[in-house]
Design a protein around this motif. Structure first.
Motif, PDB file in Angstrom:
ATOM      1  N   ARG A 127      -1.992   6.301  -5.394  1.00 34.04           N
ATOM      2  CA  ARG A 127      -3.197   6.691  -4.659  1.00 34.04           C
ATOM      3  C   ARG A 127      -4.449   6.519  -5.516  1.00 34.04           C
ATOM      4  NH1 ARG A 127      -4.399  10.061  -0.111  1.00 34.04           N
ATOM      5  NH2 ARG A 127      -2.165  10.217   0.263  1.00 34.04           N
ATOM      6  N   VAL A 128      -4.327   6.821  -6.802  1.00 34.74           N
ATOM      7  CA  VAL A 128      -5.456   6.678  -7.735  1.00 34.74           C
ATOM      8  C   VAL A 128      -5.053   5.731  -8.856  1.00 34.74           C
ATOM      9  CG1 VAL A 128      -6.381   8.956  -7.216  1.00 34.74           C
ATOM     10  CG2 VAL A 128      -4.722   8.696  -9.062  1.00 34.74           C
ATOM     11  N   ALA A 129      -6.051   5.212  -9.558  1.00 32.74           N
ATOM     12  CA  ALA A 129      -5.788   4.275 -10.655  1.00 32.74           C
ATOM     13  C   ALA A 129      -5.028   4.959 -11.774  1.00 32.74           C
ATOM     14  CB  ALA A 129      -7.108   3.716 -11.182  1.00 32.74           C
ATOM     15  N   PRO A 130      -4.008   4.293 -12.329  1.00 27.05           N
ATOM     16  CA  PRO A 130      -3.260   4.861 -13.455  1.00 27.05           C
ATOM     17  C   PRO A 130      -4.185   5.127 -14.635  1.00 27.05           C
ATOM     18  CG  PRO A 130      -2.106   2.971 -12.522  1.00 27.05           C
ATOM     19  CD  PRO A 130      -3.461   2.988 -11.893  1.00 27.05           C
ATOM     20  N   SER A 183      -4.356   8.443   6.379  1.00 24.03           N
ATOM     21  CA  SER A 183      -3.598   9.232   5.413  1.00 24.03           C
ATOM     22  C   SER A 183      -4.312   9.355   4.076  1.00 24.03           C
ATOM     23  CB  SER A 183      -2.211   8.599   5.193  1.00 24.03           C
ATOM     24  OG  SER A 183      -2.320   7.368   4.493  1.00 24.03           O
ATOM     25  N   LEU A 184      -5.239   8.431   3.810  1.00 23.59           N
ATOM     26  CA  LEU A 184      -6.005   8.496   2.562  1.00 23.59           C
ATOM     27  C   LEU A 184      -7.266   9.337   2.702  1.00 23.59           C
ATOM     28  CD1 LEU A 184      -5.856   4.817   1.213  1.00 23.59           C
ATOM     29  CD2 LEU A 184      -4.431   6.766   0.599  1.00 23.59           C
ATOM     30  N   GLN A 185      -7.623   9.632   3.929  1.00 24.84           N
ATOM     31  CA  GLN A 185      -8.834  10.410   4.180  1.00 24.84           C
ATOM     32  C   GLN A 185      -8.445  11.874   4.326  1.00 24.84           C
ATOM     33  OE1 GLN A 185      -9.725   8.129   7.609  1.00 24.84           O
ATOM     34  NE2 GLN A 185     -11.109   6.730   6.545  1.00 24.84           N
ATOM     35  N   SER A 186      -8.731  12.660   3.300  1.00 25.73           N
ATOM     36  CA  SER A 186      -8.287  14.056   3.261  1.00 25.73           C
ATOM     37  C   SER A 186      -8.903  14.860   4.387  1.00 25.73           C
ATOM     38  CB  SER A 186      -8.654  14.688   1.914  1.00 25.73           C
ATOM     39  OG  SER A 186     -10.055  14.640   1.713  1.00 25.73           O
ATOM     40  N   GLU A 232     -14.203  10.806   9.422  1.00 23.08           N
ATOM     41  CA  GLU A 232     -13.644   9.483   9.176  1.00 23.08           C
ATOM     42  C   GLU A 232     -12.158   9.453   9.516  1.00 23.08           C
ATOM     43  OE1 GLU A 232     -14.476   8.730   5.110  1.00 23.08           O
ATOM     44  OE2 GLU A 232     -16.619   8.328   5.436  1.00 23.08           O
ATOM     45  N   ARG A 233     -11.458  10.513   9.131  1.00 27.41           N
ATOM     46  CA  ARG A 233     -10.030  10.599   9.424  1.00 27.41           C
ATOM     47  C   ARG A 233      -9.789  10.650  10.925  1.00 27.41           C
ATOM     48  NH1 ARG A 233      -6.248  14.763  10.109  1.00 27.41           N
ATOM     49  NH2 ARG A 233      -4.147  14.264   9.330  1.00 27.41           N
ATOM     50  N   LEU A 234     -10.579  11.446  11.619  1.00 25.04           N
ATOM     51  CA  LEU A 234     -10.440  11.560  13.069  1.00 25.04           C
ATOM     52  C   LEU A 234     -10.700  10.224  13.748  1.00 25.04           C
ATOM     53  CD1 LEU A 234      -9.956  13.375  15.507  1.00 25.04           C
ATOM     54  CD2 LEU A 234     -12.397  13.946  15.489  1.00 25.04           C
ATOM     55  N   GLU A 235     -11.709   9.492  13.273  1.00 26.10           N
ATOM     56  CA  GLU A 235     -12.019   8.185  13.848  1.00 26.10           C
ATOM     57  C   GLU A 235     -10.883   7.193  13.595  1.00 26.10           C
ATOM     58  OE1 GLU A 235     -13.639   5.262  15.950  1.00 26.10           O
ATOM     59  OE2 GLU A 235     -14.321   7.348  15.893  1.00 26.10           O
ATOM     60  N   SER A 236     -10.301   7.235  12.394  1.00 30.57           N
ATOM     61  CA  SER A 236      -9.177   6.351  12.075  1.00 30.57           C
ATOM     62  C   SER A 236      -7.981   6.656  12.969  1.00 30.57           C
ATOM     63  CB  SER A 236      -8.775   6.509  10.604  1.00 30.57           C
ATOM     64  OG  SER A 236      -9.791   6.047   9.746  1.00 30.57           O
ATOM     65  N   SER A 287       0.824  -1.201   0.000  1.00 22.64           N
ATOM     66  CA  SER A 287       0.000   0.000   0.000  1.00 22.64           C
ATOM     67  C   SER A 287       0.862   1.256   0.000  1.00 22.64           C
ATOM     68  CB  SER A 287      -0.925   0.006   1.227  1.00 22.64           C
ATOM     69  OG  SER A 287      -1.635   1.209   1.330  1.00 22.64           O
ATOM     70  N   ARG A 288       1.967   1.210   0.720  1.00 22.70           N
ATOM     71  CA  ARG A 288       2.845   2.385   0.793  1.00 22.70           C
ATOM     72  C   ARG A 288       3.462   2.721  -0.564  1.00 22.70           C
ATOM     73  NH1 ARG A 288       6.897   3.076   5.618  1.00 22.70           N
ATOM     74  NH2 ARG A 288       6.897   5.093   4.563  1.00 22.70           N
TER      75      ARG A 288
END
Length: 211
Positions: free
Chosen positions: A29-32, A80-83, A95-99, A24-25
């Motif tokens: 981030r998005v599909a080519p 890190s994926l949740q802006s 969602e980011r805060l919960e993660s 994943s690292r």
């Protein structure tokens, strides 16, 4: 895996999950361009694979100590994926805060289960606290790791210390921490280069020496 005893299966599932996290690292981030989203191996794809794997492990033993650290890293990568917006009021912010809260809980459990000896758990906790804006708490964790493992350079707690000091307004001290980190990185690289050169030199001499 199906024929493995529970303890061995847990270890194998843990290894598979870490592989997904590593992929994943390095994944996009998005599909080519030109590739279907459903078939693309993006960061989110591997995080979903990791989540599925760790859920299998949790069904076997939810209290298996190594899973705490794995779940913490998974939650941190998901965050890190949740802006995050400047206002901080959108659904993605929640969602980011919960993660991040989930990551913090997992890192604390990992540290507690090891009696405070798991430095990666402390580093993960500090990183999460930093992202939550708890800079003083994060600084304390980074300093704890540095005190216990002063030779650690990958990851280097000095970088985290510098970031926290900068956010707290101690910019001169932050600069010193980063300069120390940079100096150590250069030193380690030089040591590796010297070891590699010596290895090849010794091997060459052995090949030339008649037996």
């Amino acid at each position: 895996l199906a024929r493995s005893v529970p303890k061995d299966r847990l270890s194998l599932l843990g290894c598979i999950c870490w592989l997904h996290l590593l992929k994943s690292r390095h994944a996009p981030r998005v599909a080519p361009e030109g590739q279907m989203v459903a078939e693309a191996k993006t960061k989110d794809h591997y995080l979903r694979e990791a989540t599925s794997t760790i859920n299998d492990a949790l069904r076997i033993n939810p209290a298996f100590p190594p899973l705490f650290l794995t779940r913490g890293v998974l939650s941190l990568l998901r965050a890190s994926l949740q802006s995050s917006s400047r206002a901080g009021t959108g659904a993605s912010d929640s969602e980011r805060l919960e993660s991040l809260r989930q990551a913090l809980k997992c890192f604390e459990e990992a540290s507690k289960s090891s009696g405070g000896r798991n430095m990666m758990a402390i580093l993960g906790r500090s990183r999460t606290q930093y992202l939550l804006g708890r800079f003083a708490d994060a600084l304390q964790g980074y300093q704890e790791v540095l005190g216990k493992m002063p030779g650690l350079t990958d990851p280097d707690p000095r970088i985290g210390i510098g970031c926290c000091l900068w956010q707290l307004g101690f910019k001169d001290r932050a600069k010193l921490a980063w300069e120390r980190s940079l100096a150590l990185v250069c030193c380690v690289r030089c040591q590796k280069d010297l070891c590699s050169a010596n290895y090849h030199r010794i091997r060459t001499l052995k090949l030339r020496t008649p037996f």
